[in-house]
Motif scaffolding. Structure first.
Motif, PDB file in Angstrom:
ATOM      1  N   ALA A 102      74.104  71.628 -10.981  1.00 13.81           N
ATOM      2  CA  ALA A 102      73.821  70.236 -10.612  1.00 13.81           C
ATOM      3  C   ALA A 102      73.744  70.082  -9.098  1.00 13.81           C
ATOM      4  O   ALA A 102      72.835  69.417  -8.574  1.00 13.81           O
TER       5      ALA A 102
ATOM      6  N   LEU B  43      76.400  63.381 -11.683  1.00  9.52           N
ATOM      7  CA  LEU B  43      75.075  62.817 -11.426  1.00  9.52           C
ATOM      8  C   LEU B  43      75.001  61.367 -11.851  1.00  9.52           C
ATOM      9  O   LEU B  43      74.410  60.522 -11.150  1.00  9.52           O
TER      10      LEU B  43
ATOM     11  N   GLY C 214      77.474  69.131 -14.927  1.00  9.22           N
ATOM     12  CA  GLY C 214      77.484  68.220 -13.785  1.00  9.22           C
ATOM     13  C   GLY C 214      76.863  66.867 -14.072  1.00  9.22           C
ATOM     14  O   GLY C 214      76.695  66.060 -13.149  1.00  9.22           O
ATOM     15  N   ILE C 215      76.558  66.559 -15.337  1.00 13.29           N
ATOM     16  CA  ILE C 215      75.854  65.297 -15.608  1.00 13.29           C
ATOM     17  C   ILE C 215      76.741  64.094 -15.316  1.00 13.29           C
ATOM     18  O   ILE C 215      76.235  63.028 -14.920  1.00 13.29           O
TER      19      ILE C 215
END
Length: 383
Positions: free
Chosen positions: A257, A146, A142-143
């Motif tokens: 995330a 983000l 999920g970076i």
């Protein structure tokens, strides 16, 4: 006769609404006066936006976002008629179907576009989100999402890490100083039916990585990076980070995330849909419930959309019939979980590609529904 048709899509062939309409038309050939209500259905994957929009109303938005390979692609999501709730499918911006087979490589695929959709919805006043996690091409924890929302994920030199699972390798710090402030006011319901943790033998890298193009060696590396990523996140968010929470590994770690960096809860996809469309009230008053999906097998019994319908129907003692494009030899397990009888719709030998043509599926489903309902009427008469 009051009938509820709540059938999932026949993936690659018919949408939920198209399947439901075909069944309705077939029943009306046998009984033109039958009262039939169609509940468009999905379980958090493909079709979730359409199912909720068709029932609850609202508008679709189309926008250019960063696709899984870093290129620009058109994505869509829905804003429900209350103007406060956005419905999105992660596959719209980070889906496996957006990546040609020869280019599938989770080291580089990103969830950045999902964050861009969320930002767009926030800018249009949405603070409630329903997010389906199915069908992603990513394993980036999920970076990417983000980063799009303003989180800074930095390497040892203080530089932003690259897109994809490769970026997990070099993360040393995380900062939320530039996160869009409205995110704190948002609530996310995450439609998630998998229980995999972020890392480990049952984690997303080993279990789902190969489907997204990972070799065994690549999956091993990504799992190590996921573990390292989780430790960095734990240092920054010790009270929220739960990498082993069931579902944290959903969509290549996107579940982790959402749980850690937003106000999110993981919920059964079909339960979200049933609650939002008010299916229980229709089922409670029905004489017959019809459900189904493209293929009925043992996976259906593991909590997919038809099982959600069957479970709700049995709460009120209602009979349940299911239709499917095909059924595996062990599909009878569905009979143990509330589907009283199921009927594959193929009526003559054909190839898979022929069977999945929309016009053929419509005709097969219409014809099968007509004949099954004629049998139902005979049973009702006690003949």
């Amino acid at each position: 006769m009051n009938i509820v048709v709540a059938i999932d899509s026949f993936k690659g062939s018919l949408s939920s609404l198209e399947a439901g309409t075909s069944i309705k038309n077939g029943i009306h050939l046998a009984n033109p006066s039958a009262d039939i209500h169609i509940c468009p259905l999905a379980d958090g994957g493909e079709g979730t936006v359409d199912a909720l929009m068709q029932t609850l109303g609202g508008e679709k938005r189309f926008l250019q976002v960063t696709g899984p390979l870093g290129e620009q692609t058109e994505a869509q999501y829905g804003i429900l008629s209350n103007q406060r709730t956005a419905v999105l499918e992660t596959a719209a911006a980070a889906g496996l179907t957006l990546v040609p087979a020869e280019k599938r490589n989770p080291l580089h695929t990103t969830t950045f576009g999902i964050g861009e959709i969320i930002k767009d919805a926030i800018s249009h006043g949405c603070r409630q989100f329903i997010v389906g996690l199915g069908g992603s091409a990513t394993n980036d924890g999920g970076i990417g999402m983000l980063q799009a929302l303003g989180f800074e994920l930095l390497d040892s030199a203080g530089q932003p890490v690259p897109f994809g699972a490769k970026g997990l390798e070099s993360i040393t710090s995380i900062s939320d100083r530039n996160v869009i402030p409205e995110l704190a006011d948002c609530q996310f319901q995450i439609a998630c039916d998998v229980k995999n943790p972020l890392y480990g033998d049952n984690g997303c890298s080993y279990v789902f990585g190969p489907q997204k193009g990972a070799s065994p060696a690549m999956a091993e590396k990504m799992d190590q990076w996921m573990y390292r990523y989780a430790q960095v996140v734990k240092q920054a968010y010790p009270e929220k980070a739960q990498p082993l929470f069931p579902g944290a590994g959903a969509a290549g770690g996107l579940g982790f995330a959402f749980l850690t960096f937003t106000n999110a809860t993981l919920v059964s996809g079909i339960q979200i849909i049933l609650e939002q469309i008010g299916a229980e009230a229709f089922i409670r008053d029905a004489d017959l419930i019809i459900t189904g999906e493209g293929k009925l097998d043992e996976q259906t019994a593991m909590g997919k959309a038809p099982m959600g319908i069957a479970s709700l129907a049995k709460k009120y003692g209602k009979p349940v019939i299911a239709f499917s494009g095909c059924a595996s030899h062990n599909a009878r397990i569905c009979n143990r979980y509330g589907i009283d009888a199921f009927f594959p719709i193929l009526r003559s030998p054909c190839t898979l590609s022929e069977a999945m043509k929309k016009e053929i599926s419509v005709q097969n489903l219409t014809d099968t529904a007509e004949q099954v309902y004629r049998l139902w009427q005979l049973c009702q008469k006690g003949l």
